[in-house]
Motif scaffolding. Structure first.
Motif, mmCIF file in Angstrom:
data_model
loop_
_atom_site.group_PDB
_atom_site.id
_atom_site.type_symbol
_atom_site.label_atom_id
_atom_site.label_comp_id
_atom_site.label_asym_id
_atom_site.label_seq_id
_atom_site.Cartn_x
_atom_site.Cartn_y
_atom_site.Cartn_z
ATOM 1 N N GLY A 75 -4.719 6.717 -7.205
ATOM 2 C CA GLY A 75 -4.816 5.300 -6.907
ATOM 3 C C GLY A 75 -6.217 4.785 -7.172
ATOM 4 N N VAL A 76 -6.328 3.478 -7.278
ATOM 5 C CA VAL A 76 -7.608 2.831 -7.556
ATOM 6 C C VAL A 76 -8.492 2.890 -6.311
ATOM 7 N N LEU A 77 -9.765 3.199 -6.526
ATOM 8 C CA LEU A 77 -10.742 3.176 -5.442
ATOM 9 C C LEU A 77 -12.016 2.443 -5.861
ATOM 10 N N ILE A 78 -12.405 2.575 -7.113
ATOM 11 C CA ILE A 78 -13.692 2.097 -7.591
ATOM 12 C C ILE A 78 -13.476 0.899 -8.526
ATOM 13 N N PRO A 79 -14.292 -0.160 -8.405
ATOM 14 C CA PRO A 79 -14.112 -1.304 -9.304
ATOM 15 C C PRO A 79 -14.292 -0.862 -10.757
ATOM 16 N N MET A 80 -13.623 -1.418 -11.617
ATOM 17 C CA MET A 80 -12.552 -2.376 -11.616
ATOM 18 C C MET A 80 -11.239 -1.680 -11.257
ATOM 19 N N ALA A 103 -19.199 -0.159 1.868
ATOM 20 C CA ALA A 103 -19.712 -1.445 2.361
ATOM 21 C C ALA A 103 -18.720 -2.566 2.090
ATOM 22 N N ALA A 104 -18.067 -2.526 0.953
ATOM 23 C CA ALA A 104 -17.038 -3.532 0.649
ATOM 24 C C ALA A 104 -15.893 -3.438 1.640
ATOM 25 N N MET A 105 -15.557 -2.229 2.028
ATOM 26 C CA MET A 105 -14.480 -2.033 3.007
ATOM 27 C C MET A 105 -14.920 -2.458 4.399
ATOM 28 N N ARG A 106 -16.164 -2.205 4.728
ATOM 29 C CA ARG A 106 -16.679 -2.519 6.062
ATOM 30 C C ARG A 106 -16.891 -4.011 6.258
ATOM 31 N N ASP A 107 -17.542 -4.664 5.276
ATOM 32 C CA ASP A 107 -17.927 -6.054 5.526
ATOM 33 C C ASP A 107 -17.682 -7.008 4.357
ATOM 34 N N GLY A 108 -16.936 -6.563 3.352
ATOM 35 C CA GLY A 108 -16.586 -7.459 2.252
ATOM 36 C C GLY A 108 -17.662 -7.652 1.213
ATOM 37 N N ALA A 110 -0.765 -3.126 1.439
ATOM 38 C CA ALA A 110 0.174 -2.021 1.503
ATOM 39 C C ALA A 110 0.391 -1.378 0.138
ATOM 40 N N ASP A 111 0.263 -2.185 -0.916
ATOM 41 C CA ASP A 111 0.502 -1.643 -2.256
ATOM 42 C C ASP A 111 -0.750 -1.041 -2.896
ATOM 43 N N GLY A 112 -1.876 -1.113 -2.230
ATOM 44 C CA GLY A 112 -3.065 -0.441 -2.751
ATOM 45 C C GLY A 112 -4.312 -1.297 -2.754
ATOM 46 N N ILE A 113 -5.282 -0.823 -3.507
ATOM 47 C CA ILE A 113 -6.594 -1.463 -3.616
ATOM 48 C C ILE A 113 -6.683 -2.155 -4.969
ATOM 49 N N ARG A 114 -7.217 -3.356 -4.928
ATOM 50 C CA ARG A 114 -7.516 -4.108 -6.153
ATOM 51 C C ARG A 114 -8.915 -4.677 -6.003
ATOM 52 N N TRP A 115 -9.538 -4.913 -7.128
ATOM 53 C CA TRP A 115 -10.876 -5.519 -7.152
ATOM 54 C C TRP A 115 -10.770 -6.803 -7.953
ATOM 55 N N GLY A 116 -11.026 -7.927 -7.321
ATOM 56 C CA GLY A 116 -10.943 -9.230 -7.983
ATOM 57 C C GLY A 116 -12.286 -9.922 -7.975
ATOM 58 N N TRP A 117 -12.300 -11.105 -8.538
ATOM 59 C CA TRP A 117 -13.528 -11.906 -8.615
ATOM 60 C C TRP A 117 -13.682 -12.749 -7.412
ATOM 61 N N ARG A 131 -20.655 -4.718 -7.678
ATOM 62 C CA ARG A 131 -20.840 -5.096 -9.081
ATOM 63 C C ARG A 131 -20.122 -6.398 -9.404
ATOM 64 N N GLY A 132 -20.096 -7.304 -8.426
ATOM 65 C CA GLY A 132 -19.478 -8.616 -8.600
ATOM 66 C C GLY A 132 -18.002 -8.676 -8.255
ATOM 67 N N TYR A 133 -17.393 -7.568 -7.905
ATOM 68 C CA TYR A 133 -15.966 -7.528 -7.589
ATOM 69 C C TYR A 133 -15.753 -7.495 -6.080
ATOM 70 N N LEU A 134 -14.730 -8.205 -5.633
ATOM 71 C CA LEU A 134 -14.375 -8.240 -4.222
ATOM 72 C C LEU A 134 -13.140 -7.378 -3.981
#
Length: 186
Positions: free
Chosen positions: A53-58, A162-167, A179-186, A171-174
């Protein structure tokens, strides 16, 4: 922090995290690449040997030690077909310190894949000697090497945590988790 977040926000993704790598697998990677693994990479694989599964941006999925070795062997074979392979420019990049950009379509034997987007991009650690030993860079299907993305695996994982802890953006991705997983968006 990462596994706790996954357990709380997307337990199906946590179930896709592999158990720890063994000493045999880590030793085989080191023997094959002919270099010691950075401590933070070895520690990561001892905790979680990749995931489905995805963990790291992108869209990067962490590779297991065995998956990294397979990717390494594939890239070594493909890289040997690049124009200029073995020539002066290639040898110059072999001797350059870790973190030095290589824009000649080569895959260097001191680069070890650690994550894939299951397409045409890889993240790798640079195992060439120098102060940036163990830095994380990216490469695309044309073997165009990105500049150093993180100073090491620990910094990459700290940014994801840190993204998981406080958003905090990575590298510019949020981070978007569900339930369906992790995504990195703008």
């Amino acid at each position: 922090m990462i596994t706790e977040f996954l357990g709380a926000h997307c337990p199906d993704v946590l179930a896709r995290v592999h158990g720890p790598a063994g000493a045999v697998e880590l030793r085989l990677v080191e023997q094959t690449v002919g270099r010691p693994l950075p401590d933070d990479l070895a520690d990561w694989w001892r905790l979680a040997d990749g995931m489905d599964g995805v963990l790291i941006p992108m869209l990067f999925r962490p590779l297991s030690a065995t998956g990294a070795l397979g990717g390494y062997r594939t890239m070594i074979a493909a890289g040997s077909e690049a124009p200029g392979y073995g020539g002066p420019s290639y040898r110059e990049h072999l001797a350059a310190p870790a973190g030095t950009v290589c824009r000649h379509g080569f895959w260097l034997p001191q680069w070890l894949p650690i994550a894939t987007d299951l397409g045409t991009h890889l993240l790798f650690v640079d195992l060439r000697p120098g102060p940036d030993f163990g830095c994380v860079s990216g490469i695309d299907e044309h073997r165009e090497h990105d500049n150093r993305l993180w100073p090491d695996v620990a910094a990459m994982l700290a940014e994801v945590a840190a993204a998981m802890r406080d958003g905090t953006p990575v590298r510019g991705y949020l981070l978007e988790a569900g339930a369906d997983g992790i995504r990195w968006g703008w």
